[in-house]
Design an enzyme around this catalytic site. Structure first.
Site, PDB file in Angstrom:
ATOM      1  N   ASN A 254       0.829  -1.202   0.000  1.00 39.81           N
ATOM      2  CA  ASN A 254       0.000   0.000   0.000  1.00 39.81           C
ATOM      3  C   ASN A 254       0.861   1.249   0.000  1.00 39.81           C
ATOM      4  O   ASN A 254       1.998   1.231   0.469  1.00 39.81           O
ATOM      5  CB  ASN A 254      -0.900   0.020   1.240  1.00 39.81           C
ATOM      6  CG  ASN A 254      -1.772  -1.209   1.323  1.00 39.81           C
ATOM      7  OD1 ASN A 254      -2.872  -1.229   0.830  1.00 39.81           O
ATOM      8  ND2 ASN A 254      -1.253  -2.261   1.941  1.00 39.81           N
ATOM      9  N   THR A 255       0.274   2.329  -0.496  1.00 33.68           N
ATOM     10  CA  THR A 255       1.034   3.568  -0.627  1.00 33.68           C
ATOM     11  C   THR A 255       0.082   4.737  -0.824  1.00 33.68           C
ATOM     12  O   THR A 255      -0.921   4.601  -1.512  1.00 33.68           O
ATOM     13  CB  THR A 255       1.976   3.507  -1.846  1.00 33.68           C
ATOM     14  OG1 THR A 255       3.004   2.547  -1.607  1.00 33.68           O
ATOM     15  CG2 THR A 255       2.641   4.837  -2.111  1.00 33.68           C
ATOM     16  N   THR A 256       0.416   5.876  -0.237  1.00 35.32           N
ATOM     17  CA  THR A 256      -0.230   7.129  -0.581  1.00 35.32           C
ATOM     18  C   THR A 256       0.851   8.074  -1.067  1.00 35.32           C
ATOM     19  O   THR A 256       1.785   8.389  -0.323  1.00 35.32           O
ATOM     20  CB  THR A 256      -0.958   7.732   0.642  1.00 35.32           C
ATOM     21  OG1 THR A 256      -1.965   6.816   1.084  1.00 35.32           O
ATOM     22  CG2 THR A 256      -1.604   9.054   0.285  1.00 35.32           C
TER      23      THR A 256
END
Length: 459
Positions: free
Chosen positions: A271-273
């Site tokens: 996951n990543t923002t």
């Protein structure tokens, strides 16, 4: 003799590597879709041009920000698994504006090709050259949008990134499942697995302009200002008005089977923002670096939890330097940080697209054997994803026939499909799944922005 033996061994090794590697015969030949949009953010800032590119077949995409005037940039990386290009250069603290473009991309580390592709496009188009001090500088980051969310390994490549760059225009930013956010998801930590996307927000106070852009592919849940959860496929056992605080307060029990559903698998741990904050006020590198830290820290309000071991969170802070500081009239860097943090929360919330609703089976619909027989066969979605449809007792069944499961359709046993209408079927599940036969020998899973298309052999 030893030389000949070595050459023979190298030839064998090269041939084996070529034959054994799927990449050797899986080159992408896809048509870019540029600047697709539904809901958009419109903002007045001519020096910032935005272009998006997508491969519908993925789906996956890329978002390019092109600054018409070279700008100063700082970076703040918080997540445990970031993927970036040229990030080390941004940490050196030079006060000279060098930035040409920021590229946000799907495709995990394969998508980093998008960033270097924009640099070469700047050169090929005559905007930059090879002279010292005039070499193009594009920086960028990626999200992981593979795994069990889609049934192929298509990634944003050079062709897609350059198409997005050349289609860039000022003042328009697509919101939701577009560009780099085309196959983003959020809330995997609590098994929400909601569809996400890219978000943006803009605010002007006098001459001061602040814009925030983000691609939310977070492990945490997107959280409203009142603490409620913005998007989630909820476990049916959860209380009706459960909040992000309730989930966090219940950890680890809130993640256990019987409380929230299945534990995390490997795909839900990628996951990543990735975010971009732009101000037009002239700032020093030290001020810009602190602004990046302040705003990135504030994002933990809108995404809970944030910056975990399995997130790759990165924020770029850019000053275009168009607004000179004037004694007594300039907004202080601390004030800018407070304002920008709120603008970024707006951007996070705007990233959430409309979620698909669970299709409802029609228990009274009885289909004839001849109707069901037209759907029978093995349908291929990619080199590793296939579904075999069979009939029994005037019912349609599906079983994954490739190397991987396909959503709620598993490899270990066939599952009965419940009819919605004559050509649409569903599998009751926490996560919506619609199987739609659209033509002889062609089927779509989850029609719409996130659809996956399969084709029957010999059709």
């Amino acid at each position: 003799m030893q030389h000949q033996t070595l050459l023979a061994a190298l030839a064998t090794l090269s041939t084996s590597a070529f034959i054994g590697s799927p990449a050797a015969h899986a080159e992408q030949d896809l048509k870019p879709v540029v600047n697709a949009a539904g809901k958009t953010l419109e903002f007045d800032w001519p020096t910032i041009r935005v272009g998006t590119g997508e491969y519908d077949e993925g789906p996956t995409g890329v978002t390019v920000f092109h600054f018409q005037k070279r700008s100063l940039v700082a970076i703040d990386a918080r997540g445990g698994g970031p993927g970036t290009v040229n990030s080390d250069y941004l940490r050196l603290g030079y006060e000279v504006p060098k930035l040409d473009a920021i590229v946000l991309s799907g495709g995990s580390w394969y998508g980093l090709e998008s960033t270097t592709a924009v640099s070469t496009a700047l050169k090929d188009d005559g905007l930059r050259d090879a002279r010292w001090g005039n070499v193009a500088l594009a920086v960028g980051s990626i999200i992981y949008d593979f795994g069990d969310r889609r049934l192929n390994e298509i990634y944003p490549d050079k062709k897609l990134a350059q198409a997005a760059f050349r289609a860039a225009k000022p003042g328009v930013f697509p919101l939701g499942a577009y560009g780099a956010g085309r196959m983003a998801k959020s809330g995997g930590y609590f098994n929400c697995n909601a569809h996400s996307g890219q978000g943006g927000a803009f605010k002007q106070i006098g001459e001061l302009k602040i814009a925030a852009f983000t691609v939310v592919n977070a492990m945490g849940v997107i959280t409203q200002r009142d603490g409620s959860i913005a998007a989630c496929f909820r476990d049916p056992t959860w209380p009706k008005n459960i909040s992000a605080f309730d989930l966090a307060d219940g950890t680890p029990d809130s993640r256990k089977p019987g409380w929230t559903g299945n534990p995390l698998d490997e795909d839900k741990r990628a996951n990543t923002t990735i975010s971009l904050l732009v101000v037009n006020q002239k700032m020093s590198y030290a001020e810009l670096n602190r602004l990046a830290v302040q705003v990135h820290t504030s994002m933990a309000r809108g995404i809970q939890p944030f910056a975990t071991e399995f997130d790759g969170d990165v924020l770029y802070a850019v000053s275009t330097g168009e607004l000179e500081k004037k004694e007594g009239s300039a907004v202080t860097p601390v004030d800018i940080g407070v304002i920008a943090s709120d603008v970024m929360w707006d951007a996070i919330l705007s990233s959430v697209p409309e979620q698909p609703s669970a299709p409802k089976a029609n228990p009274r619909l009885k289909l004839q054997a001849s109707e069901l027989d037209s759907y029978v066969g093995e349908y291929t979605f990619s080199e590793f994803a296939k579904i075999r449809f069979t009939t029994r007792d005037n019912k349609l069944f599906a079983q994954a026939a490739g190397a991987r499961d396909t959503f709620a359709i598993k490899r270990d046993s066939a599952i009965e499909l419940q009819p919605v209408n004559k050509n649409e079927f569903t599998v009751p599940s926490r996560y919506p799944l619609l199987v739609k036969f659209i033509a002889p020998g062609q089927v779509i899973l989850n029609p719409g922005r996130w659809q996956q298309t399969g084709r029957r052999a010999n059709d």
